[in-house]
Enzyme design. Sequence first.
Site, PDB file in Angstrom:
ATOM      1  N   LYS A 118       0.801  -1.229   0.000  1.00 18.68           N
ATOM      2  CA  LYS A 118       0.000   0.000   0.000  1.00 18.68           C
ATOM      3  C   LYS A 118       0.832   1.277   0.000  1.00 18.68           C
ATOM      4  O   LYS A 118       0.366   2.319  -0.440  1.00 18.68           O
ATOM      5  CB  LYS A 118      -0.908   0.023   1.232  1.00 18.68           C
ATOM      6  CG  LYS A 118      -2.068  -0.910   1.113  1.00 18.68           C
ATOM      7  CD  LYS A 118      -2.897  -0.831   2.363  1.00 18.68           C
ATOM      8  CE  LYS A 118      -4.133  -1.669   2.215  1.00 18.68           C
ATOM      9  NZ  LYS A 118      -4.912  -1.722   3.448  1.00 18.68           N
ATOM     10  N   ASP A 162      -9.871   2.884   3.401  1.00 17.63           N
ATOM     11  CA  ASP A 162      -9.915   1.998   4.574  1.00 17.63           C
ATOM     12  C   ASP A 162     -10.534   2.682   5.804  1.00 17.63           C
ATOM     13  O   ASP A 162     -11.334   2.091   6.525  1.00 17.63           O
ATOM     14  CB  ASP A 162      -8.504   1.519   4.949  1.00 17.63           C
ATOM     15  CG  ASP A 162      -8.016   0.399   4.041  1.00 17.63           C
ATOM     16  OD1 ASP A 162      -8.852  -0.341   3.497  1.00 17.63           O
ATOM     17  OD2 ASP A 162      -6.787   0.268   3.884  1.00 17.63           O
TER      18      ASP A 162
HETATM   19  P1  NDP Z   1       0.582  -3.293   6.601  1.00 16.79           P
HETATM   20  O1  NDP Z   1       1.608  -4.302   6.221  1.00 16.79           O
HETATM   21  O2  NDP Z   1       0.611  -1.955   5.951  1.00 16.79           O
HETATM   22  O3  NDP Z   1       0.647  -3.032   8.207  1.00 16.79           O
HETATM   23  C1  NDP Z   1       0.757  -4.093   9.117  1.00 16.79           C
HETATM   24  C2  NDP Z   1       0.860  -3.545  10.544  1.00 16.79           C
HETATM   25  O4  NDP Z   1       0.969  -4.660  11.441  1.00 16.79           O
HETATM   26  C3  NDP Z   1       2.109  -2.701  10.772  1.00 16.79           C
HETATM   27  O5  NDP Z   1       1.839  -1.729  11.763  1.00 16.79           O
HETATM   28  C4  NDP Z   1       3.117  -3.748  11.294  1.00 16.79           C
HETATM   29  O6  NDP Z   1       4.170  -3.191  12.029  1.00 16.79           O
HETATM   30  C5  NDP Z   1       2.188  -4.549  12.203  1.00 16.79           C
HETATM   31  N1  NDP Z   1       2.674  -5.895  12.445  1.00 16.79           N
HETATM   32  C6  NDP Z   1       2.734  -6.925  11.567  1.00 16.79           C
HETATM   33  N2  NDP Z   1       3.236  -8.032  12.159  1.00 16.79           N
HETATM   34  C7  NDP Z   1       3.511  -7.678  13.440  1.00 16.79           C
HETATM   35  C8  NDP Z   1       4.053  -8.379  14.569  1.00 16.79           C
HETATM   36  N3  NDP Z   1       4.407  -9.674  14.492  1.00 16.79           N
HETATM   37  N4  NDP Z   1       4.199  -7.713  15.730  1.00 16.79           N
HETATM   38  C9  NDP Z   1       3.834  -6.401  15.827  1.00 16.79           C
HETATM   39  N5  NDP Z   1       3.315  -5.688  14.805  1.00 16.79           N
HETATM   40  C10 NDP Z   1       3.147  -6.323  13.625  1.00 16.79           C
HETATM   41  O7  NDP Z   1      -0.827  -4.013   6.391  1.00 16.79           O
HETATM   42  P2  NDP Z   1      -2.296  -3.362   6.235  1.00 16.79           P
HETATM   43  O8  NDP Z   1      -2.360  -2.155   7.078  1.00 16.79           O
HETATM   44  O9  NDP Z   1      -2.642  -3.273   4.826  1.00 16.79           O
HETATM   45  O10 NDP Z   1      -3.203  -4.559   6.849  1.00 16.79           O
HETATM   46  C11 NDP Z   1      -3.152  -4.892   8.229  1.00 16.79           C
HETATM   47  C12 NDP Z   1      -4.242  -5.934   8.525  1.00 16.79           C
HETATM   48  O11 NDP Z   1      -5.521  -5.371   8.284  1.00 16.79           O
HETATM   49  C13 NDP Z   1      -4.177  -7.190   7.651  1.00 16.79           C
HETATM   50  O12 NDP Z   1      -4.498  -8.292   8.464  1.00 16.79           O
HETATM   51  C14 NDP Z   1      -5.254  -6.965   6.600  1.00 16.79           C
HETATM   52  O13 NDP Z   1      -5.812  -8.160   6.112  1.00 16.79           O
HETATM   53  C15 NDP Z   1      -6.292  -6.192   7.420  1.00 16.79           C
HETATM   54  N6  NDP Z   1      -7.122  -5.306   6.588  1.00 16.79           N
HETATM   55  C16 NDP Z   1      -8.491  -5.422   6.642  1.00 16.79           C
HETATM   56  C17 NDP Z   1      -9.282  -4.601   5.883  1.00 16.79           C
HETATM   57  C18 NDP Z   1     -10.771  -4.741   5.938  1.00 16.79           C
HETATM   58  O14 NDP Z   1     -11.448  -4.162   5.077  1.00 16.79           O
HETATM   59  N7  NDP Z   1     -11.326  -5.422   6.911  1.00 16.79           N
HETATM   60  C19 NDP Z   1      -8.716  -3.574   4.975  1.00 16.79           C
HETATM   61  C20 NDP Z   1      -7.277  -3.500   5.047  1.00 16.79           C
HETATM   62  C21 NDP Z   1      -6.522  -4.349   5.813  1.00 16.79           C
HETATM   63  P3  NDP Z   1       5.520  -2.749  11.233  1.00 16.79           P
HETATM   64  O15 NDP Z   1       5.122  -1.615  10.370  1.00 16.79           O
HETATM   65  O16 NDP Z   1       6.486  -2.408  12.297  1.00 16.79           O
HETATM   66  O17 NDP Z   1       5.936  -3.937  10.400  1.00 16.79           O
END
Ligand code: NDP
Length: 288
Positions: free
Chosen positions: A73, A109
């Site tokens: 994204k 979103d």
């Molecule tokens: P991104 O990759 O942009 O962001 C992921 C976030 O999760 C970051 O803040 C990341 O931290 C954090 N994260 C991931 N793994 C860990 C971990 N093991 N420990 C701590 N923090 C963690 O993804 P998106 O924002 O696009 O999506 C996030 C979630 O939301 C997904 O599960 C996606 O499926 C869901 N989603 C649902 C939607 C809906 O319409 N219901 C729409 C969009 C997304 P860091 O940046 O430090 O890696």
Amino acid sequence: MSIQITGHTRLGGLLGSPVGHSLSPLMYNETFRLLGIDWVYLCFDTGQADLRDLVRGFRAMNVFGFNITMPDKERIMEHLDGLSEAAKMIGAVNTVKNEDGKLIGHNTDGIGYVRSAAEQGYDIKSGPMTLLGAGGAASSIAVQAALDGVPVLHIVNRKGRSWSHAQHIADLISRNTACRADLTDLADQTALRKCLAESTLLTNATSIGMAPLTDASPIPDVSMLHPGLTVSDIIYNPGCTKLLSDAGRAGCKTFNGMYMLLHQGAAAFRIWTGLDMPVEKIREKYFR
Ligand code: NDP
């Protein structure tokens, strides 16, 4: 559902990885069928593919637009021709519209999340919010919640990839809206407990708990959850994450990311077509 592909059918779709679980093709293709729009929507698992090549391919095929999910994204932005004001502020794009050959990025979103919370009976203005995550979806939710009147926003993320972006979003919100936003390290459990104690809404916008790693929760210490807290997870696969099941046992009201998906999709559909998605029909068919 049967789709009739003609010589004029235009293509759009979802880029990201993984995408196999996505409900977006069902939601959009049924909408096209109901409204008689000669478009089709497919999923493209980007895997290790070069994003630049994918976007060039989409341009060459004159797609009507596309959605982007994790992990691209933010990276997609450098391949586009322009950004909406909201996408610029958020620093992430989940929807792209082809405007006469120019690919313009938007972000729906946050709109989807706030609408889904309202539908669940939660008014975003009603109290402080703790938001876990600072990626694409979390940033969009943070900005939209602040614009829609959340009084206090605690953004909680690990000190990693998104930390400086999270600080930027918190500063931007505090400077430009009436919301007081701050940033907390997810590893600081004392500070996290304090954020949750004063919050009435907790939103997990990290991918922790998403299939296949369904045993994980971003709040392993369940004593931080209290009945005054509405707990939401934007994950929708599984429908009940470990966080939501722990929260239910702690007496919290809960909701998952299903209706956020529906409403962010409806907002994307409006950007592409200027039309309203028949939300109730789509909800009835795929979101029950
Ligand atoms: P991104 O990759 O942009 O962001 C992921 C976030 O999760 C970051 O803040 C990341 O931290 C954090 N994260 C991931 N793994 C860990 C971990 N093991 N420990 C701590 N923090 C963690 O993804 P998106 O924002 O696009 O999506 C996030 C979630 O939301 C997904 O599960 C996606 O499926 C869901 N989603 C649902 C939607 C809906 O319409 N219901 C729409 C969009 C997304 P860091 O940046 O430090 O890696």
